[in-house]
Design a protein around this motif. Structure first.
Motif, PDB file in Angstrom:
ATOM      1  N   LYS A 340       0.831  -1.271  -0.266  1.00  0.00           N
ATOM      2  CA  LYS A 340      -0.040  -0.115  -0.030  1.00  0.00           C
ATOM      3  C   LYS A 340       0.798   1.403   0.076  1.00  0.00           C
ATOM      4  O   LYS A 340       1.164   1.946   1.110  1.00  0.00           O
ATOM      5  CB  LYS A 340      -0.960   0.052   1.092  1.00  0.00           C
ATOM      6  CG  LYS A 340      -1.708  -1.287   1.404  1.00  0.00           C
ATOM      7  CD  LYS A 340      -2.464  -1.234   2.695  1.00  0.00           C
ATOM      8  CE  LYS A 340      -3.474  -2.376   3.068  1.00  0.00           C
ATOM      9  NZ  LYS A 340      -4.137  -2.360   4.031  1.00  0.00           N
ATOM     10  N   TRP A 341       1.502   1.485  -1.115  1.00  0.00           N
ATOM     11  CA  TRP A 341       2.156   2.808  -1.316  1.00  0.00           C
ATOM     12  C   TRP A 341       1.893   3.750  -2.620  1.00  0.00           C
ATOM     13  O   TRP A 341       2.593   4.513  -3.044  1.00  0.00           O
ATOM     14  CB  TRP A 341       3.736   2.408  -1.220  1.00  0.00           C
ATOM     15  CG  TRP A 341       4.307   1.679  -2.305  1.00  0.00           C
ATOM     16  CD1 TRP A 341       3.544   1.439  -3.338  1.00  0.00           C
ATOM     17  CD2 TRP A 341       5.615   1.175  -2.208  1.00  0.00           C
ATOM     18  NE1 TRP A 341       4.671   0.658  -3.791  1.00  0.00           N
ATOM     19  CE2 TRP A 341       6.094   0.681  -3.307  1.00  0.00           C
ATOM     20  CE3 TRP A 341       6.646   1.342  -1.309  1.00  0.00           C
ATOM     21  CZ2 TRP A 341       7.060  -0.277  -3.556  1.00  0.00           C
ATOM     22  CZ3 TRP A 341       7.897   0.811  -1.445  1.00  0.00           C
ATOM     23  CH2 TRP A 341       7.996  -0.108  -2.690  1.00  0.00           C
ATOM     24  N   CYS A 342       0.686   3.504  -3.042  1.00  0.00           N
ATOM     25  CA  CYS A 342       0.371   4.322  -4.165  1.00  0.00           C
ATOM     26  C   CYS A 342      -0.123   5.668  -3.630  1.00  0.00           C
ATOM     27  O   CYS A 342      -1.067   5.801  -2.850  1.00  0.00           O
ATOM     28  CB  CYS A 342      -0.882   3.588  -4.896  1.00  0.00           C
ATOM     29  SG  CYS A 342      -1.526   4.579  -6.366  1.00  0.00           S
ATOM     30  N   GLY A 343       0.454   6.784  -4.141  1.00  0.00           N
ATOM     31  CA  GLY A 343       0.040   8.064  -3.637  1.00  0.00           C
ATOM     32  C   GLY A 343      -0.476   8.847  -4.586  1.00  0.00           C
ATOM     33  O   GLY A 343      -0.369   9.987  -4.567  1.00  0.00           O
ATOM     34  N   ALA A 344      -0.994   8.265  -5.649  1.00  0.00           N
ATOM     35  CA  ALA A 344      -1.650   9.008  -6.959  1.00  0.00           C
ATOM     36  C   ALA A 344      -3.152   9.458  -6.524  1.00  0.00           C
ATOM     37  O   ALA A 344      -3.704   9.421  -5.509  1.00  0.00           O
ATOM     38  CB  ALA A 344      -1.461   7.887  -8.257  1.00  0.00           C
ATOM     39  N   PHE A 345      -3.860   9.695  -7.610  1.00  0.00           N
ATOM     40  CA  PHE A 345      -4.982  10.242  -7.578  1.00  0.00           C
ATOM     41  C   PHE A 345      -5.778   9.634  -6.822  1.00  0.00           C
ATOM     42  O   PHE A 345      -6.120   8.472  -7.260  1.00  0.00           O
ATOM     43  CB  PHE A 345      -5.615  10.568  -8.983  1.00  0.00           C
ATOM     44  CG  PHE A 345      -6.958  10.932  -9.329  1.00  0.00           C
ATOM     45  CD1 PHE A 345      -7.244  12.348  -8.871  1.00  0.00           C
ATOM     46  CD2 PHE A 345      -7.840  10.164  -9.496  1.00  0.00           C
ATOM     47  CE1 PHE A 345      -8.655  12.978  -8.852  1.00  0.00           C
ATOM     48  CE2 PHE A 345      -9.304  10.918  -9.920  1.00  0.00           C
ATOM     49  CZ  PHE A 345      -9.481  12.269  -9.315  1.00  0.00           C
ATOM     50  N   LYS A 346      -6.692  10.123  -5.852  1.00  0.00           N
ATOM     51  CA  LYS A 346      -7.561   9.443  -4.867  1.00  0.00           C
ATOM     52  C   LYS A 346      -7.150   8.116  -4.242  1.00  0.00           C
ATOM     53  O   LYS A 346      -7.794   6.956  -4.242  1.00  0.00           O
ATOM     54  CB  LYS A 346      -9.016   9.166  -5.544  1.00  0.00           C
ATOM     55  CG  LYS A 346      -9.675  10.260  -6.098  1.00  0.00           C
ATOM     56  CD  LYS A 346     -10.861   9.966  -6.796  1.00  0.00           C
ATOM     57  CE  LYS A 346     -11.864  11.384  -7.281  1.00  0.00           C
ATOM     58  NZ  LYS A 346     -12.896  11.279  -7.783  1.00  0.00           N
ATOM     59  N   HIS A 347      -6.050   8.118  -4.031  1.00  0.00           N
ATOM     60  CA  HIS A 347      -5.382   6.861  -3.157  1.00  0.00           C
ATOM     61  C   HIS A 347      -5.948   6.794  -1.862  1.00  0.00           C
ATOM     62  O   HIS A 347      -5.951   5.573  -1.172  1.00  0.00           O
ATOM     63  CB  HIS A 347      -3.945   7.008  -3.056  1.00  0.00           C
ATOM     64  CG  HIS A 347      -3.327   8.060  -2.119  1.00  0.00           C
ATOM     65  ND1 HIS A 347      -3.293   7.994  -0.880  1.00  0.00           N
ATOM     66  CD2 HIS A 347      -3.145   9.531  -2.471  1.00  0.00           C
ATOM     67  CE1 HIS A 347      -2.927   9.200  -0.262  1.00  0.00           C
ATOM     68  NE2 HIS A 347      -2.636  10.140  -1.276  1.00  0.00           N
ATOM     69  N   GLN A 348      -6.572   7.660  -1.226  1.00  0.00           N
ATOM     70  CA  GLN A 348      -7.108   7.588  -0.058  1.00  0.00           C
ATOM     71  C   GLN A 348      -8.493   6.592  -0.031  1.00  0.00           C
ATOM     72  O   GLN A 348      -8.807   5.771   0.797  1.00  0.00           O
ATOM     73  CB  GLN A 348      -7.666   8.897   0.485  1.00  0.00           C
ATOM     74  CG  GLN A 348      -6.587   9.625   0.717  1.00  0.00           C
ATOM     75  CD  GLN A 348      -6.415  10.656  -0.395  1.00  0.00           C
ATOM     76  OE1 GLN A 348      -6.818  10.384  -1.471  1.00  0.00           O
ATOM     77  NE2 GLN A 348      -5.765  11.824  -0.028  1.00  0.00           N
ATOM     78  N   TRP A 349      -9.024   6.449  -1.210  1.00  0.00           N
ATOM     79  CA  TRP A 349     -10.223   5.519  -1.508  1.00  0.00           C
ATOM     80  C   TRP A 349      -9.780   4.145  -1.780  1.00  0.00           C
ATOM     81  O   TRP A 349     -10.536   3.417  -1.350  1.00  0.00           O
ATOM     82  CB  TRP A 349     -10.869   6.168  -2.918  1.00  0.00           C
ATOM     83  CG  TRP A 349     -11.679   7.334  -2.670  1.00  0.00           C
ATOM     84  CD1 TRP A 349     -11.468   8.418  -1.832  1.00  0.00           C
ATOM     85  CD2 TRP A 349     -12.640   7.890  -3.575  1.00  0.00           C
ATOM     86  NE1 TRP A 349     -12.178   9.668  -2.129  1.00  0.00           N
ATOM     87  CE2 TRP A 349     -12.865   9.377  -3.175  1.00  0.00           C
ATOM     88  CE3 TRP A 349     -13.505   7.800  -4.628  1.00  0.00           C
ATOM     89  CZ2 TRP A 349     -13.743  10.087  -3.858  1.00  0.00           C
ATOM     90  CZ3 TRP A 349     -14.107   8.307  -5.397  1.00  0.00           C
ATOM     91  CH2 TRP A 349     -14.438   9.653  -4.992  1.00  0.00           C
ATOM     92  N   ARG A 350      -8.421   4.058  -2.112  1.00  0.00           N
ATOM     93  CA  ARG A 350      -8.161   2.457  -2.306  1.00  0.00           C
ATOM     94  C   ARG A 350      -7.164   2.120  -1.096  1.00  0.00           C
ATOM     95  O   ARG A 350      -6.800   1.044  -1.231  1.00  0.00           O
ATOM     96  CB  ARG A 350      -7.178   2.403  -3.649  1.00  0.00           C
ATOM     97  CG  ARG A 350      -8.115   2.995  -4.764  1.00  0.00           C
ATOM     98  CD  ARG A 350      -7.142   2.669  -6.213  1.00  0.00           C
ATOM     99  NE  ARG A 350      -5.928   3.374  -6.114  1.00  0.00           N
ATOM    100  CZ  ARG A 350      -5.711   4.619  -6.332  1.00  0.00           C
ATOM    101  NH1 ARG A 350      -6.794   5.412  -6.820  1.00  0.00           N
ATOM    102  NH2 ARG A 350      -4.660   4.977  -6.168  1.00  0.00           N
ATOM    103  N   ASP A 351      -7.104   3.001  -0.138  1.00  0.00           N
ATOM    104  CA  ASP A 351      -6.368   2.614   1.138  1.00  0.00           C
ATOM    105  C   ASP A 351      -4.789   2.451   0.633  1.00  0.00           C
ATOM    106  O   ASP A 351      -4.058   1.503   1.169  1.00  0.00           O
ATOM    107  CB  ASP A 351      -6.637   1.593   1.852  1.00  0.00           C
ATOM    108  CG  ASP A 351      -6.293   1.248   3.139  1.00  0.00           C
ATOM    109  OD1 ASP A 351      -5.597   2.187   3.675  1.00  0.00           O
ATOM    110  OD2 ASP A 351      -6.265   0.208   3.543  1.00  0.00           O
ATOM    111  N   GLY A 352      -4.301   3.279  -0.200  1.00  0.00           N
ATOM    112  CA  GLY A 352      -3.004   3.090  -0.869  1.00  0.00           C
ATOM    113  C   GLY A 352      -2.745   1.821  -1.968  1.00  0.00           C
ATOM    114  O   GLY A 352      -1.442   1.709  -2.113  1.00  0.00           O
ATOM    115  N   LYS A 353      -3.658   1.274  -1.970  1.00  0.00           N
ATOM    116  CA  LYS A 353      -3.334   0.120  -3.036  1.00  0.00           C
ATOM    117  C   LYS A 353      -3.299   0.583  -4.546  1.00  0.00           C
ATOM    118  O   LYS A 353      -3.907   1.528  -4.765  1.00  0.00           O
ATOM    119  CB  LYS A 353      -4.617  -1.000  -2.578  1.00  0.00           C
ATOM    120  CG  LYS A 353      -4.606  -1.614  -1.420  1.00  0.00           C
ATOM    121  CD  LYS A 353      -5.929  -2.740  -1.217  1.00  0.00           C
ATOM    122  CE  LYS A 353      -5.731  -3.199   0.094  1.00  0.00           C
ATOM    123  NZ  LYS A 353      -6.947  -4.536   0.132  1.00  0.00           N
TER     124      LYS A 353
END
Length: 430
Positions: A340-353
């Motif tokens: 879980k280290w995706c910091g791109a667009f709307k990563h909060q919705w995916r919990d960083g996945k």
């Protein structure tokens, strides 16, 4: 001689003289009038004006364009388009679900079932060997050709000095009037490093967020070659003799889990990392001493890059490579990892996945464009004339400035046929 007068409302054609034995070729022209709809008419044409000649000319200009523009940059606020159309993926999932309901395994072919493809093993070895040649050649050419990178944005420039085009979008660009802040560049600026997790068994346990530090990060090209059949003692890989079985999305049989070998010490892998990783490329030796040696080195480096790119494209047609639809993360294997280290667009919705989807070649080997300089030591690039300059891949531009011949594939992008006017003449050009 018999005359054949041809006259239409919109155009006037001269009389066409032809012998009696000549069979005219009928060509339909779409004639436009201001007051009527377009309509088709049939005229006679001589041998020089035929459908075959028109098709040949059209095919020539389509395959050999004179000038092309850069591909459009995908906005970061949108997900990347799928490589496979959504309708096709839904149809395949529906078929697999129907087979699973009947208790039938999903039909898998190598390498989707974990078995190597014998005809692609030589391709993987060729790609890995040319990858070593590419890294070594770039590190040696950097001692001769200057490369500058902006410390505030991702743009680079190849030449004696950095250009003065005001297009910096990094932090503090407003205070600098969008001028770049140039610093000395490295191989990583020319060949953008894309890394992936190395797994002993790609069809085994997934990489979790808690176990992410237990796996090595190596270049994605190297990991793809390892999974395609290259055996490296420093990075072992499981070779299956029995195919795996899947029923829908569930793995029914994978041969059992095998304990992964313990990772070797960093001292044992140092020599290999210098050959496969761009971070150790600064230890270059055998710097070319003469212009002939430098030209030969540039030619071999450019040839290695084109071989790597074509080989990776051939391997990715069969082997699975996943890319995040929002960021630049790449994973080589049938499924993406769960880090879980995706910091791109709307990563909060995916919990960083990451949003995994099939990858393109440009995501494994990114296209890094720079301004093309016809004469590096001539007139510098001016902001007022930037629409007349062409661009090229950073690897290609570096090799061309070192003396290599320009490949025909990259000529339209460099705009070599455009005459660059003087600053005073630019306003007079239409």
């Amino acid at each position: 001689m018999e005359t054949l007068p041809t006259r239409v409302n919109c155009f006037s054609f001269p009389e066409i003289y032809r012998p009696k034995s000549f069979h005219p070729v009928k060509v339909k022209l779409l004639l436009y009038k201001q007051s009527t709809e377009p309509r088709a008419r049939t005229i006679c044409a001589c041998g020089e004006f035929s459908l075959e000649s028109l098709k040949k000319k059209k095919k020539y200009y389509e395959n050999s364009p004179q000038n092309v523009d850069l591909p459009t940059v995908h906005p970061k606020s949108k997900k990347k388009p799928y490589v496979v159309p959504m309708k096709k993926m839904v149809a395949e999932a529906r078929e697999a679900r129907a087979l699973a309901e009947k208790g039938i395994d999903k039909p898998l072919e190598p390498p989707k079932n974990g078995i190597l493809v014998p005809e692609l093993i030589p391709v993987a070895h060729t790609v890995l060997e040319n990858w070593k040649v590419l890294i070594k050649g770039l590190s040696q050419l950097l001692t001769v050709v200057s490369v500058y990178g902006c410390s505030k944005c991702s743009q680079i420039h190849i030449g004696p000095t950095g250009h003065e085009i005001q297009d910096c979008t990094g932090s503090g660009s407003n205070r600098r009037n969008s001028f770049h802040k140039w610093v000395k560049g490295s191989v990583n600026d020319v060949l953008v490093p894309i890394e992936s997790y190395h797994q002993f068994d790609p069809f085994g346990r997934r990489v979790k967020h808690e176990t992410r530090f237990a796996y090595d990060r190596i270049p994605a090209v190297v990991e793809l070659c390892i999974q395609a059949g290259v055996d490296l003692p420093e990075y072992p890989s499981r070779r299956r003799t029995e195919p795996i079985r899947m029923r829908g999305k569930k793995v029914v049989y994978n041969g059992g889990y095998v304990e992964e070998p313990k990772p070797r010490r960093a001292e044992d892998c140092t020599s290999l990392l210098y050959e496969l990783d761009t971070y150790g490329a600064h230890l270059a030796q055998n710097v070319p001493s003469s212009p002939a040696d430098m030209r030969k080195l540039a030619e071999s480096t450019l040839k290695a890059y084109m071989t790597v790119r074509s080989g990776v494209q051939e391997l990715m047609k069969r082997y699975s490579v996943k890319a995040c639809g929002y960021c630049s993360e790449v994973h080589v294997g049938p499924w993406g990892h769960n880090v879980k280290w995706c910091g791109a667009f709307k990563h909060q919705w995916r919990d960083g996945k990451h949003g995994w989807q099939d990858a393109r070649v440009d995501e494994v080997l990114p296209l890094n464009y720079v301004w093309h300089m016809r004469d590096p030591y001539g007139t510098p690039i001016k902001a007022a004339l930037k629409r007349y300059y062409g661009k090229a891949l950073a690897v290609v531009e570096l090799c061309v400035q070192a003396g290599a011949q320009i490949p025909d594939v990259y000529r339209p992008l460099m705009r070599l046929d455009i005459i660059i006017p003087d600053s005073e003449e630019a306003r007079l050009v239409a």
